[in-house]
Scaffold this motif. Sequence first.
Motif, mmCIF file in Angstrom:
data_model
loop_
_atom_site.group_PDB
_atom_site.id
_atom_site.type_symbol
_atom_site.label_atom_id
_atom_site.label_comp_id
_atom_site.label_asym_id
_atom_site.label_seq_id
_atom_site.Cartn_x
_atom_site.Cartn_y
_atom_site.Cartn_z
ATOM 1 N N GLU A 15 0.925 -1.312 0.046
ATOM 2 C CA GLU A 15 -0.008 -0.057 0.051
ATOM 3 C C GLU A 15 1.010 1.307 0.231
ATOM 4 N N LEU A 16 1.903 1.335 0.838
ATOM 5 C CA LEU A 16 2.904 2.314 1.025
ATOM 6 C C LEU A 16 3.588 2.543 -0.339
ATOM 7 N N VAL A 17 3.987 1.770 -0.866
ATOM 8 C CA VAL A 17 4.918 1.699 -2.130
ATOM 9 C C VAL A 17 4.110 2.275 -3.254
ATOM 10 N N ARG A 18 2.994 1.634 -3.426
ATOM 11 C CA ARG A 18 2.147 1.626 -4.636
ATOM 12 C C ARG A 18 1.693 3.218 -4.668
ATOM 13 N N ALA A 19 1.049 3.812 -3.384
ATOM 14 C CA ALA A 19 0.720 5.007 -3.315
ATOM 15 C C ALA A 19 1.683 6.110 -3.928
ATOM 16 N N GLY A 20 3.049 5.712 -3.705
ATOM 17 C CA GLY A 20 4.091 6.347 -4.454
ATOM 18 C C GLY A 20 3.955 6.706 -5.821
ATOM 19 N N ALA A 21 3.310 5.723 -6.617
ATOM 20 C CA ALA A 21 3.122 5.954 -7.997
ATOM 21 C C ALA A 21 1.900 7.232 -8.435
ATOM 22 N N GLY A 22 1.668 7.732 -7.562
ATOM 23 C CA GLY A 22 0.870 9.048 -7.812
ATOM 24 C C GLY A 22 -0.347 8.967 -8.756
ATOM 25 N N ARG A 23 -0.893 7.526 -8.932
ATOM 26 C CA ARG A 23 -2.189 7.547 -9.523
ATOM 27 C C ARG A 23 -2.855 6.159 -8.910
ATOM 28 N N LYS A 24 -4.298 6.186 -9.143
ATOM 29 C CA LYS A 24 -4.950 5.203 -8.553
ATOM 30 C C LYS A 24 -5.377 4.049 -9.559
ATOM 31 N N GLN A 25 -5.041 2.653 -9.132
ATOM 32 C CA GLN A 25 -5.056 1.827 -10.370
ATOM 33 C C GLN A 25 -6.269 0.793 -9.637
ATOM 34 N N ARG A 26 -6.898 0.409 -10.828
ATOM 35 C CA ARG A 26 -7.773 -0.801 -10.654
ATOM 36 C C ARG A 26 -7.171 -2.102 -9.643
ATOM 37 N N ASP A 27 -7.918 -2.502 -8.817
ATOM 38 C CA ASP A 27 -7.343 -3.572 -8.089
ATOM 39 C C ASP A 27 -7.381 -5.077 -9.103
ATOM 40 N N ARG A 28 -6.212 -5.277 -9.450
ATOM 41 C CA ARG A 28 -6.095 -6.538 -10.073
ATOM 42 C C ARG A 28 -5.732 -7.924 -9.358
ATOM 43 N N ARG A 29 -5.882 -7.657 -8.042
ATOM 44 C CA ARG A 29 -5.448 -8.793 -7.382
ATOM 45 C C ARG A 29 -6.267 -10.291 -7.627
ATOM 46 N N ASN A 30 -5.575 -11.304 -7.862
ATOM 47 C CA ASN A 30 -5.965 -12.558 -8.250
ATOM 48 C C ASN A 30 -6.730 -12.536 -9.575
ATOM 49 N N ALA A 31 -6.603 -11.527 -10.597
ATOM 50 C CA ALA A 31 -7.215 -11.216 -11.901
ATOM 51 C C ALA A 31 -6.965 -12.351 -12.711
ATOM 52 N N ASP A 32 -7.805 -12.789 -13.462
ATOM 53 C CA ASP A 32 -7.503 -13.737 -14.611
ATOM 54 C C ASP A 32 -7.266 -12.931 -15.844
ATOM 55 N N LEU A 33 -5.751 -12.643 -16.134
ATOM 56 C CA LEU A 33 -5.325 -11.699 -17.142
ATOM 57 C C LEU A 33 -4.635 -12.547 -18.140
ATOM 58 N N MET A 34 -4.764 -14.127 -18.242
ATOM 59 C CA MET A 34 -4.055 -15.145 -19.135
ATOM 60 C C MET A 34 -4.443 -14.350 -20.589
ATOM 61 N N GLY A 35 -3.285 -14.376 -21.244
ATOM 62 C CA GLY A 35 -3.278 -13.831 -22.495
ATOM 63 C C GLY A 35 -3.712 -12.314 -22.758
ATOM 64 N N ALA A 36 -3.708 -11.790 -21.701
ATOM 65 C CA ALA A 36 -4.296 -10.348 -22.054
ATOM 66 C C ALA A 36 -3.504 -9.352 -22.705
ATOM 67 N N LYS A 37 -4.112 -8.482 -23.643
ATOM 68 C CA LYS A 37 -3.390 -7.539 -24.219
ATOM 69 C C LYS A 37 -3.090 -6.443 -23.818
ATOM 70 N N LEU A 38 -1.960 -6.374 -23.046
ATOM 71 C CA LEU A 38 -1.414 -5.151 -22.249
ATOM 72 C C LEU A 38 -0.274 -4.473 -22.669
ATOM 73 N N LYS A 39 0.015 -4.692 -23.984
ATOM 74 C CA LYS A 39 1.276 -3.884 -24.785
ATOM 75 C C LYS A 39 1.044 -2.484 -24.664
#
Length: 271
Positions: free
Chosen positions: A166-190
């Motif tokens: 939580e502390l480290v990610r807060a330093g990214a300065g942007r709110k991200q969607r929580d993708r914990r345990n998400a099924d991203l198999m083969g996801a197009k994230l280029k």
Amino acid sequence: MHDESLRADCSSCFGLCCVALPFARSADFALDKAAGRPCPNLSEDFRCGIHSRLRGEGFTGCTVYECFGAGQKVAQVTYGGRSWRQEPATAEEMFAVFPVVRQLHELLWYMTEALSRPAAEPVHEELRKLLERTEALTREGPQALLALDVAELRDEVNVLLLRTSELVRAGAGRKQRDRRNADLMGAKLKGADLRGANLRGAYLIGADLRGADLGRADLIGADLRGADVRGARLATSLFLTQFQVNAARGDAATTLPEALSRPDHWRAARP
């Protein structure tokens, strides 16, 4: 950030991962092997007879595995340099102790990284105490190690790792969607902007992460098998391990944390 005791030193081990662990014939292994049975490629000096051509011989899984230094700890500390071949009566016990110590060393790896993150300073004192206690456990005798409730310890450590995240990610300065345990198999994230993302335990098998920015993204437990990370920015990713890097597909343009090495098979990979 990480000392050498948390990196595998096969020259100081007794081929424990090649004997203690089972594997099944698959895309990762060319044959079936039961736990406690030496791999047929293991030499008398505990070295791999086909180390330089493991992938070509169908043993990709061996090039991915990482023990976090548990092999040499068990061989040289727990058993004082006496191998299972020298003392066959210790073999079964040694093979059971190895995965316990491997789990403890993995926890040490994560805690050591958390202590290196300035943003996690609020939990550093607790982390130091727990790290010292865990390190002391790795030096216990076989019976104490086998009686240890590693799951309970892992839960205790995880509380501090979650807070670190939580502390480290807060330093990214942007709110991200929580993708914990998400099924991203083969996801197009280029080229995706994943800075500060929570990808704990996410299934990124075969995902296209070329050129993606994963700065400060929490990758603990994320499955990166076959993920294409060519050109991806992973240098400041959180809780990334050699095991995950070995399982992915990268190139010279992929940035990595200083504590991790670029796998040999990345250099051999074709675009």
